[in-house]
Design an enzyme around this catalytic site. Structure first.
Site, PDB file in Angstrom:
ATOM      1  N   CYS A 165      12.668  49.104  96.729  1.00  0.00           N
ATOM      2  CA  CYS A 165      13.012  50.288  97.530  1.00  0.00           C
ATOM      3  C   CYS A 165      13.612  51.393  96.673  1.00  0.00           C
ATOM      4  O   CYS A 165      13.176  52.539  96.729  1.00  0.00           O
ATOM      5  CB  CYS A 165      13.968  49.889  98.660  1.00  0.00           C
ATOM      6  SG  CYS A 165      14.596  51.305  99.568  1.00  0.00           S
ATOM      7  N   CYS A 179      10.527  53.073  98.309  1.00  0.00           N
ATOM      8  CA  CYS A 179      10.910  54.057  99.341  1.00  0.00           C
ATOM      9  C   CYS A 179      11.607  55.303  98.786  1.00  0.00           C
ATOM     10  O   CYS A 179      11.254  56.419  99.162  1.00  0.00           O
ATOM     11  CB  CYS A 179      11.858  53.418 100.354  1.00  0.00           C
ATOM     12  SG  CYS A 179      11.515  51.711 100.726  1.00  0.00           S
ATOM     13  N   LYS A 229       9.472  57.466  96.355  1.00  0.00           N
ATOM     14  CA  LYS A 229       8.351  57.948  97.177  1.00  0.00           C
ATOM     15  C   LYS A 229       8.790  59.108  98.049  1.00  0.00           C
ATOM     16  O   LYS A 229       8.146  60.146  98.117  1.00  0.00           O
ATOM     17  CB  LYS A 229       7.804  56.779  98.002  1.00  0.00           C
ATOM     18  CG  LYS A 229       6.605  57.058  98.884  1.00  0.00           C
ATOM     19  CD  LYS A 229       6.917  57.629 100.237  1.00  0.00           C
ATOM     20  CE  LYS A 229       7.913  56.870 101.056  1.00  0.00           C
ATOM     21  NZ  LYS A 229       7.460  55.598 101.584  1.00  0.00           N
ATOM     22  N   TYR A 249      -0.086  51.933 104.152  1.00  0.00           N
ATOM     23  CA  TYR A 249       1.051  52.823 103.882  1.00  0.00           C
ATOM     24  C   TYR A 249       0.968  53.455 102.487  1.00  0.00           C
ATOM     25  O   TYR A 249       1.050  54.668 102.326  1.00  0.00           O
ATOM     26  CB  TYR A 249       2.356  52.036 103.899  1.00  0.00           C
ATOM     27  CG  TYR A 249       2.907  51.600 105.221  1.00  0.00           C
ATOM     28  CD1 TYR A 249       3.945  52.306 105.820  1.00  0.00           C
ATOM     29  CD2 TYR A 249       2.449  50.458 105.853  1.00  0.00           C
ATOM     30  CE1 TYR A 249       4.508  51.886 107.003  1.00  0.00           C
ATOM     31  CE2 TYR A 249       3.002  50.024 107.045  1.00  0.00           C
ATOM     32  CZ  TYR A 249       4.038  50.742 107.618  1.00  0.00           C
ATOM     33  OH  TYR A 249       4.584  50.320 108.788  1.00  0.00           O
ATOM     34  N   GLU A 295       0.198  57.399 101.669  1.00  0.00           N
ATOM     35  CA  GLU A 295       1.333  58.221 101.221  1.00  0.00           C
ATOM     36  C   GLU A 295       1.054  58.815  99.841  1.00  0.00           C
ATOM     37  O   GLU A 295       1.255  60.013  99.606  1.00  0.00           O
ATOM     38  CB  GLU A 295       2.610  57.375 101.207  1.00  0.00           C
ATOM     39  CG  GLU A 295       3.062  57.012 102.624  1.00  0.00           C
ATOM     40  CD  GLU A 295       4.309  56.137 102.694  1.00  0.00           C
ATOM     41  OE1 GLU A 295       4.878  56.026 103.782  1.00  0.00           O
ATOM     42  OE2 GLU A 295       4.715  55.569 101.656  1.00  0.00           O
ATOM     43  N   HIS A 335      15.531  72.374 124.156  1.00  0.00           N
ATOM     44  CA  HIS A 335      14.485  73.374 123.998  1.00  0.00           C
ATOM     45  C   HIS A 335      14.918  74.494 123.056  1.00  0.00           C
ATOM     46  O   HIS A 335      16.072  74.913 123.111  1.00  0.00           O
ATOM     47  CB  HIS A 335      14.170  73.972 125.382  1.00  0.00           C
ATOM     48  CG  HIS A 335      13.048  74.938 125.361  1.00  0.00           C
ATOM     49  ND1 HIS A 335      11.735  74.564 125.193  1.00  0.00           N
ATOM     50  CD2 HIS A 335      13.045  76.293 125.480  1.00  0.00           C
ATOM     51  CE1 HIS A 335      10.973  75.645 125.206  1.00  0.00           C
ATOM     52  NE2 HIS A 335      11.739  76.701 125.383  1.00  0.00           N
ATOM     53  N   GLU A 379      11.277  67.380 122.627  1.00  0.00           N
ATOM     54  CA  GLU A 379      11.421  67.562 124.082  1.00  0.00           C
ATOM     55  C   GLU A 379      10.164  67.128 124.832  1.00  0.00           C
ATOM     56  O   GLU A 379      10.211  66.764 125.998  1.00  0.00           O
ATOM     57  CB  GLU A 379      11.759  69.015 124.427  1.00  0.00           C
ATOM     58  CG  GLU A 379      10.638  69.990 124.189  1.00  0.00           C
ATOM     59  CD  GLU A 379      11.010  71.425 124.584  1.00  0.00           C
ATOM     60  OE1 GLU A 379      11.472  71.621 125.712  1.00  0.00           O
ATOM     61  OE2 GLU A 379      10.851  72.336 123.736  1.00  0.00           O
TER      62      GLU A 379
HETATM   63  P1  NDP Z   1      -0.785  47.604 103.695  1.00  0.00           P
HETATM   64  O1  NDP Z   1      -0.829  46.240 104.219  1.00  0.00           O
HETATM   65  O2  NDP Z   1      -0.083  48.659 104.453  1.00  0.00           O
HETATM   66  O3  NDP Z   1      -2.250  48.135 103.445  1.00  0.00           O
HETATM   67  C1  NDP Z   1      -3.170  47.426 102.666  1.00  0.00           C
HETATM   68  C2  NDP Z   1      -4.488  48.144 102.697  1.00  0.00           C
HETATM   69  O4  NDP Z   1      -5.364  47.543 101.763  1.00  0.00           O
HETATM   70  C3  NDP Z   1      -5.154  48.083 104.061  1.00  0.00           C
HETATM   71  O5  NDP Z   1      -5.746  49.311 104.335  1.00  0.00           O
HETATM   72  C4  NDP Z   1      -6.224  47.007 103.843  1.00  0.00           C
HETATM   73  O6  NDP Z   1      -7.377  47.230 104.596  1.00  0.00           O
HETATM   74  C5  NDP Z   1      -6.584  47.213 102.403  1.00  0.00           C
HETATM   75  N1  NDP Z   1      -7.133  45.990 101.804  1.00  0.00           N
HETATM   76  C6  NDP Z   1      -6.565  44.781 101.754  1.00  0.00           C
HETATM   77  N2  NDP Z   1      -7.373  43.905 101.133  1.00  0.00           N
HETATM   78  C7  NDP Z   1      -8.473  44.583 100.804  1.00  0.00           C
HETATM   79  C8  NDP Z   1      -9.691  44.230 100.158  1.00  0.00           C
HETATM   80  N3  NDP Z   1      -9.920  42.993  99.727  1.00  0.00           N
HETATM   81  N4  NDP Z   1     -10.608  45.192  99.977  1.00  0.00           N
HETATM   82  C9  NDP Z   1     -10.390  46.446 100.426  1.00  0.00           C
HETATM   83  N5  NDP Z   1      -9.276  46.845 101.043  1.00  0.00           N
HETATM   84  C10 NDP Z   1      -8.329  45.914 101.230  1.00  0.00           C
HETATM   85  O7  NDP Z   1      -0.217  47.434 102.210  1.00  0.00           O
HETATM   86  P2  NDP Z   1       0.469  48.448 101.210  1.00  0.00           P
HETATM   87  O8  NDP Z   1       0.238  47.865  99.875  1.00  0.00           O
HETATM   88  O9  NDP Z   1       0.072  49.843 101.477  1.00  0.00           O
HETATM   89  O10 NDP Z   1       1.998  48.319 101.573  1.00  0.00           O
HETATM   90  C11 NDP Z   1       2.621  47.029 101.573  1.00  0.00           C
HETATM   91  C12 NDP Z   1       3.730  46.989 102.583  1.00  0.00           C
HETATM   92  O11 NDP Z   1       4.841  47.733 102.096  1.00  0.00           O
HETATM   93  C13 NDP Z   1       3.382  47.647 103.914  1.00  0.00           C
HETATM   94  O12 NDP Z   1       2.728  46.770 104.789  1.00  0.00           O
HETATM   95  C14 NDP Z   1       4.731  48.045 104.415  1.00  0.00           C
HETATM   96  O13 NDP Z   1       5.291  46.946 105.079  1.00  0.00           O
HETATM   97  C15 NDP Z   1       5.508  48.343 103.156  1.00  0.00           C
HETATM   98  N6  NDP Z   1       5.580  49.804 102.931  1.00  0.00           N
HETATM   99  C16 NDP Z   1       6.255  50.568 103.833  1.00  0.00           C
HETATM  100  C17 NDP Z   1       6.343  51.918 103.658  1.00  0.00           C
HETATM  101  C18 NDP Z   1       7.074  52.726 104.673  1.00  0.00           C
HETATM  102  O14 NDP Z   1       7.845  52.175 105.440  1.00  0.00           O
HETATM  103  N7  NDP Z   1       6.848  54.047 104.729  1.00  0.00           N
HETATM  104  C19 NDP Z   1       5.752  52.588 102.510  1.00  0.00           C
HETATM  105  C20 NDP Z   1       5.054  51.703 101.636  1.00  0.00           C
HETATM  106  C21 NDP Z   1       4.975  50.364 101.845  1.00  0.00           C
HETATM  107  P3  NDP Z   1      -7.611  46.597 106.044  1.00  0.00           P
HETATM  108  O15 NDP Z   1      -6.835  47.437 106.966  1.00  0.00           O
HETATM  109  O16 NDP Z   1      -9.061  46.658 106.224  1.00  0.00           O
HETATM  110  O17 NDP Z   1      -7.084  45.195 105.975  1.00  0.00           O
END
Ligand code: NDP
Length: 457
Positions: free
Chosen positions: A43, A48, A51, A180, A184, A438, A443
């Site tokens: 984080c 976080c 970022k 995510y 981002e 407002h 709102e």
């Molecule tokens: P996520 O789980 O959010 O996203 C992973 C992405 O990778 C999905 O779109 C998934 O697609 C894709 N993916 C997974 N496997 C494959 C594959 N074999 N081939 C192609 N695409 C694939 O993971 P992140 O790494 O972005 O983030 C990890 C975690 O960290 C998040 O889940 C969140 O909990 C946390 N995080 C939170 C943030 C916040 O609060 N703002 C910011 C950053 C991270 P599909 O949908 O098709 O499975």
């Protein structure tokens, strides 16, 4: 003489581990903590916090674009990536110091080295020394997946950890993944002038989010000029001269200067010696825990991303506090993973808490949906195509608000407070009884009188 060197030994100095160590030491227990990298964990150091600083940096672009519509004349804005990276580094070094001092001043003995298990009560430090502890907490977090799912060329690609500190901005960036991190970073670098393409394997980004949020973000990305290539996978990455080529299942050969892999994270359990103590992990390394964050071994607990329950900082901190109550205050306490608010810090951002429309139906709820789409006042004068989307999912039977989903400026800030009301079990009638503030965006949430539609599971 005490039976063990420590009452508690924590492996991992991220948000969850440091909180557990600090609070337990505050109870008068003897606590050790090992962190081989920088205190603060994902984080603070590579997640976080940096970022969000980059998100702030990226959003000046929108301010510059809107300024003329409010009468301002600006010079040519210029952005210096290296200045941002340097300032970010100074800030995370400051926060890292706060984390270390906070733990140490609470009485935690911090070991700046990696640690693993020798048995259920013995910890081996990287220096070779061993220490013993009555209870052990594993809070080692996770790391981005670096592989190309078996395809060749992963060594040419980067992950989010690298992107924070790139020497210079790429001209062309390809981001793989639609979660995510992918979205981002795509928005951040696009705003800095990088030609950005996102490749996702499904027809839409952000699987699991409310469909209206997914659609709104998807079309906003396209309107802003972020290319989204759907229903594709990378089959290989090649290097040609000074640039990279991403080969896709659609037969494309896309040129880029950087390719960012953002398709999920892996729990950090390799080399921890968990098997020596009998701690059970899933195939991908995730530590299996019960409802009280206890592993298969009675005195060993695990919290945070390494358990892959909900990989969010406030969740890890909450799990830490529940662990302390359970293990040291004689009050077994289960972490509550319901109604956790979360945001995707794209621009505009998504804020969400509770069930999506689809999830509510899956769970058998008959629902009323209240939806509003409008132009935020801030962008009206400039006439941009930005539309805000707000949505409440309400259970018909009880009138309880099951989900709140917002796409637009300040969605995260609004949803944090909506989460309080929802945690209290707020009904739609109570939203309606609340007077509007407002003029504001929020709102709209208390003035949506007419339901958009109803659906029955
Ligand atoms: P996520 O789980 O959010 O996203 C992973 C992405 O990778 C999905 O779109 C998934 O697609 C894709 N993916 C997974 N496997 C494959 C594959 N074999 N081939 C192609 N695409 C694939 O993971 P992140 O790494 O972005 O983030 C990890 C975690 O960290 C998040 O889940 C969140 O909990 C946390 N995080 C939170 C943030 C916040 O609060 N703002 C910011 C950053 C991270 P599909 O949908 O098709 O499975």
């Amino acid at each position: 003489m005490a039976k063990f060197d420590f009452d508690l030994f924590v492996i991992g100095g991220g948000s969850g581990g440091v909180r557990a160590a600090r609070v337990t030491a505050g109870l008068g227990q003897k606590v050790g903590l090992a962190e081989g990298s920088r205190m603060g964990g994902t984080c603070v150091i590579r997640g976080c916090v940096p970022k969000k600083l980059y998100v702030y940096a990226s959003r000046f672009v929108e301010d510059f674009e809107l300024a003329p519509s409010f009468g301002w004349t600006l010079g040519e804005p210029r952005f210096d990536w290296r200045t941002l990276v340097a300032h970010k580094n100074a800030e995370i070094t400051r926060l890292e110091g706060l984390y270390r001092r906070g733990a140490e001043s609470a009485g935690v003995q911090v070991f700046s080295e990696y640690a693993g298990l020798e048995d259920a009560h013995t910890i081996r430090l990287a220096s070779g020394a061993t220490v013993t502890a009555d209870k052990i907490l594993i809070a080692t977090g996770g790391r981005p997946q670096r592989d190309l799912m078996g395809a060749p060329g992963a060594e040419y690609c980067d992950v989010s950890d690298d992107a924070f500190d790139w020497e210079e901005l790429p001209k062309r960036l390809i981001v793989t993944g639609g979660g995510y991190i992918a979205l981002e970073f795509a928005h951040i670098f696009h705003a800095f002038g990088v030609d950005t393409t996102v490749i996702v394997r499904k027809p839409k980004v952000l699987r699991g989010f409310d469909e209206d949020m997914r659609d709104a973000l998807h079309s906003s990305m396209e309107r802003r000029g972020i290319k989204v290539l759907t229903e594709r996978l990378l089959t290989a990455v090649d290097k040609e001269g000074d640039h990279l080529i991403a080969c896709t299942t659609a037969g494309e050969r896309l040129a880029a200067d950087k390719i960012l892999l953002a398709w999920g994270r892996t729990p950090n359990t390799g080399g921890l010696g968990l098997e020596k103590a009998g701690v059970v992990t899933a195939k991908n390394g995730r530590i299996d825990v019960d409802g009280y964050s206890r592993t298969a071994v009675e005195n060993i607990y695990a919290i945070g991303d390494v358990t892959e329950r909900l990989s969010l900082t406030p969740v890890a901190i909450h799990e830490a506090m529940c662990f302390v109550k359970t293990a040291f205050q004689d009050t077994p306490t289960r972490p509550d993973h319901a109604l956790v608010p979360t945001a995707v810090f794209t621009t505009p951002e998504i804020g969400t808490v509770g069930m999506s429309e689809e999830r509510a139906l899956e769970h058998g709820h008959a629902i009323d949906v209240y939806k509003s789409t409008f132009r935020p006042m801030r962008t009206v004068l400039a006439g941009t195509g930005d539309r805000m989307v707000m949505k409440l999912v309400v259970e018909q039977k009880t009138d309880t608000v099951l989900g709140c989903h917002i796409f637009g400026p300040d969605a995260a800030e609004i949803v944090q407070i909506v989460a309080v009301a929802m945690k209290m079990g707020a009904t739609k009638a109570q939203f309606d009884a609340t007077l509007a503030l407002h003029p504001s965006i929020a709102e709209e949430l208390v003035t949506m009188r007419t339901k958009s539609y109803s659906k029955d599971a």
